[in-house]
Motif scaffolding. Structure first.
Motif, PDB file in Angstrom:
ATOM      1  N   SER A 185      42.678  43.685  33.194  1.00  0.00           N
ATOM      2  CA  SER A 185      43.952  44.056  33.341  1.00  0.00           C
ATOM      3  C   SER A 185      44.275  44.946  34.899  1.00  0.00           C
ATOM      4  CB  SER A 185      44.675  44.967  32.539  1.00  0.00           C
ATOM      5  OG  SER A 185      44.595  44.567  31.151  1.00  0.00           O
ATOM      6  N   ARG A 186      45.122  44.637  35.760  1.00  0.00           N
ATOM      7  CA  ARG A 186      45.359  45.238  37.083  1.00  0.00           C
ATOM      8  C   ARG A 186      46.805  45.264  37.368  1.00  0.00           C
ATOM      9  NH1 ARG A 186      41.806  43.759  40.442  1.00  0.00           N
ATOM     10  NH2 ARG A 186      40.513  42.611  39.241  1.00  0.00           N
ATOM     11  N   GLU A 192      42.877  41.532  44.814  1.00  0.00           N
ATOM     12  CA  GLU A 192      41.780  41.232  43.808  1.00  0.00           C
ATOM     13  C   GLU A 192      40.402  41.697  44.597  1.00  0.00           C
ATOM     14  OE1 GLU A 192      40.668  39.387  41.218  1.00  0.00           O
ATOM     15  OE2 GLU A 192      42.499  37.968  40.960  1.00  0.00           O
ATOM     16  N   LEU A 195      39.222  47.037  42.390  1.00  0.00           N
ATOM     17  CA  LEU A 195      38.701  47.978  41.315  1.00  0.00           C
ATOM     18  C   LEU A 195      37.337  47.626  41.163  1.00  0.00           C
ATOM     19  CD1 LEU A 195      41.578  47.409  38.699  1.00  0.00           C
ATOM     20  CD2 LEU A 195      41.375  49.251  40.198  1.00  0.00           C
ATOM     21  N   MET A 228      39.763  52.011  36.070  1.00  0.00           N
ATOM     22  CA  MET A 228      40.130  50.805  35.228  1.00  0.00           C
ATOM     23  C   MET A 228      40.992  51.208  34.062  1.00  0.00           C
ATOM     24  SD  MET A 228      38.706  47.732  36.245  1.00  0.00           S
ATOM     25  CE  MET A 228      37.384  47.046  37.189  1.00  0.00           C
ATOM     26  N   PHE A 231      44.701  50.908  33.861  1.00  0.00           N
ATOM     27  CA  PHE A 231      45.231  49.987  33.853  1.00  0.00           C
ATOM     28  C   PHE A 231      45.006  49.006  32.819  1.00  0.00           C
ATOM     29  CE2 PHE A 231      44.268  50.778  38.488  1.00  0.00           C
ATOM     30  CZ  PHE A 231      45.407  51.124  38.811  1.00  0.00           C
ATOM     31  N   ALA A 244      51.152  52.369  36.831  1.00  0.00           N
ATOM     32  CA  ALA A 244      50.364  51.072  37.051  1.00  0.00           C
ATOM     33  C   ALA A 244      51.432  50.118  37.729  1.00  0.00           C
ATOM     34  CB  ALA A 244      49.986  50.502  35.903  1.00  0.00           C
TER      35      ALA A 244
END
Length: 467
Positions: A185-186, A192, A195, A228, A231, A244
């Motif tokens: 999840s992001r 990309e 994280l 992390m 999110f 988020a």
């Protein structure tokens, strides 16, 4: 089971953030139907200096990449090697993020299904706690010709894939691969690999939206896990869900330990004033209370500004409060317990006759002549002792040392009378700081952080008086 076409890939870089850092080396092993069909690697000119810490870590120097091709010159070959393949890497979203951002810089898009061998190892070997590449090499006896060089690390991954393919039945391997290919999840707007570039070490992280003003600043003993978690759809609160949606950029500042992270967070929140931080922001109005016997009626407690002041100059100051409401709440509680007059202590305005607390038998009656000012104030001063700031346990400044074994990062925090005088990395910088010792400037958040921190024997054991 694995896909028919796999591209095992590893990149070395100038840093951990794919948005601002660049690739310095790429290695790709293309596998079709279980057979190695192409093997390729190249140094890459990143167009920027490689930090000394990265040079010592990877062995790739500025001189080595000076004559190497830029990514733009390699892009077509890289795309051809990755075509129609599952992108396989260790902590794969990190490498994938760098490749995707390198293509983006030359105006090209890139997408591929991604298989992370860290997640694959966790799924297949849940009994083990460590799944970094060093752990896999030791656990499975993998051969790595050059650790932290792209081809050496990629060869180790190919060996790992061969071992798990032989060790597990197709249905078990297939489920593990599916789990390892699930995207984390992001936020939609976060590039990309950002994280995945976060280290598992203490530090402070900053969330940004569309401009240069941070929307949130936080700290953690494990940066990647904490960020992390913001999110994770499974654990996200409504507040974190809203946060988020706004995040477009993440920055981080590693520290040598938890104390460094706490102190750095407190300072950055005040300096940067992020919109979503409610605590740690305002300290300019912090005050204590000083008893003024010259006031015949009341209130006999007056404000003494604390923030930025030297604690050595305070004298008898009681409490540390951010606003009048906070101070009044503390005084009302004491007044109720010890029959103090709210008018005398300043929580209610002075008036004629007995105060309401006296009528309710909660005030001994100084307001209506039933108690002398001397008797009331003697009791008041004894009660106020409970609000005094904690006495500094040492005779002068001290050094508090932190060291993080995994990163090798060290820090020395110099503190005196609960005031942070500075944080440095080594003994040379400590000597310079002691030579030009800054003035003590009180900060309420720093006081509370240090007070809690130094309550533990282990923390106090890391303290060295400086004399």
């Amino acid at each position: 089971m694995f896909a028919p076409k796999l591209a095992f890939i590893d990149v070395e870089t100038t840093g951990a953030n794919p948005v601002v850092d660049r690739v310095t080396e790429i290695a790709i092993l293309r596998v079709e139907d279980g057979r190695l069909v192409e093997r390729w690697s190249s140094l890459v000119n990143p167009g920027m200096p490689i930090p000394p810490t990265i040079q010592s870590f990877t062995g790739i120097t500025d001189a080595m990449v000076a004559g190497a091709p830029a990514f733009a010159e390699l892009a077509d070959g890289v795309r051809a090697l990755l075509a129609d393949c599952v992108f396989v890497a260790h902590n794969a979203r990190f490498d994938y993020g760098f490749i995707k951002n390198e293509f983006s810089r030359i105006g090209e898009g890139f997408d591929a299904p991604v298989l992370c061998t860290v997640k694959l190892s966790r799924a297949l070997y849940p009994q083990h706690h460590r799944h970094g590449l060093d752990a896999l090499i030791a656990r499975h006896g993998l051969t790595c010709s050059a650790r932290h060089r792209a081809m050496g690390d990629t060869e180790a991954l190919l060996q790992f894939a061969g071992i798990v393919a032989d060790e597990f039945p197709p249905e078990i391997l297939g489920m593990a691969v599916a789990k390892a290919m699930k995207a984390p999840s992001r936020p939609v707007g976060l590039p990309e690999g950002v994280l995945e570039g976060l280290p598992e070490c203490p530090g402070v992280y900053l969330f940004f939206g569309e401009n240069e003003l941070p929307i949130y600043i936080g700290k953690s003993v494990s940066l990647r896990s904490r960020v992390m978690s913001h999110f994770s759809a499974d654990h996200r609160s409504s507040k974190e869900a809203k946060l988020a949606q706004q995040v477009r950029r993440v920055e981080w500042l590693p520290t040598a330990g938890e104390l460094g992270a706490l102190l750095l967070e407190a300072r950055l929140v005040k300096e940067r004033k992020p919109t979503e931080n409610r605590q740690l922001r305002e300290t300019d109005a912090v005050f204590g209370l000083r008893f003024d016997p010259a006031r015949k009626r009341g209130p006999v407690l007056v404000r003494e500004p604390l923030n930025g002041a030297d604690p050595a100059d305070w004298g008898a100051v009681y409490g540390a409060f951010r606003n009048k409401k906070e101070a009044d709440n503390a005084l009302r509680e004491l007044a109720t317990l010890y029959k103090l007059c709210p008018r005398r202590i300043g929580t209610e305005p002075w008036g004629d006759g007995a105060c309401m607390a006296h009528q309710m038998k909660r005030c001994a009656g100084i307001c209506c002549g039933k108690e002398s000012p001397q008797a009331h104030d003697e009791r008041l001063l004894k009660v106020l002792e409970s609000l005094r700031l904690r006495r500094w346990p040492w005779s002068g400044p001290v050094a508090i040392r932190e060291h993080h074994a995994d990163t090798g990062r060290s820090a020395v925090h110099v503190v005196d009378r609960w005031c942070l005088l500075g944080s440095v990395c080594d003994e040379t910088e400590l000597a310079a700081l002691r030579e030009a010792m800054p003035a003590r400037r009180f900060d309420l958040d720093t006081y509370r952080i240090l007070q809690r921190w130094l309550d533990t024997p282990a923390a106090r054991g890391a303290v060295t008086p400086l004399g």
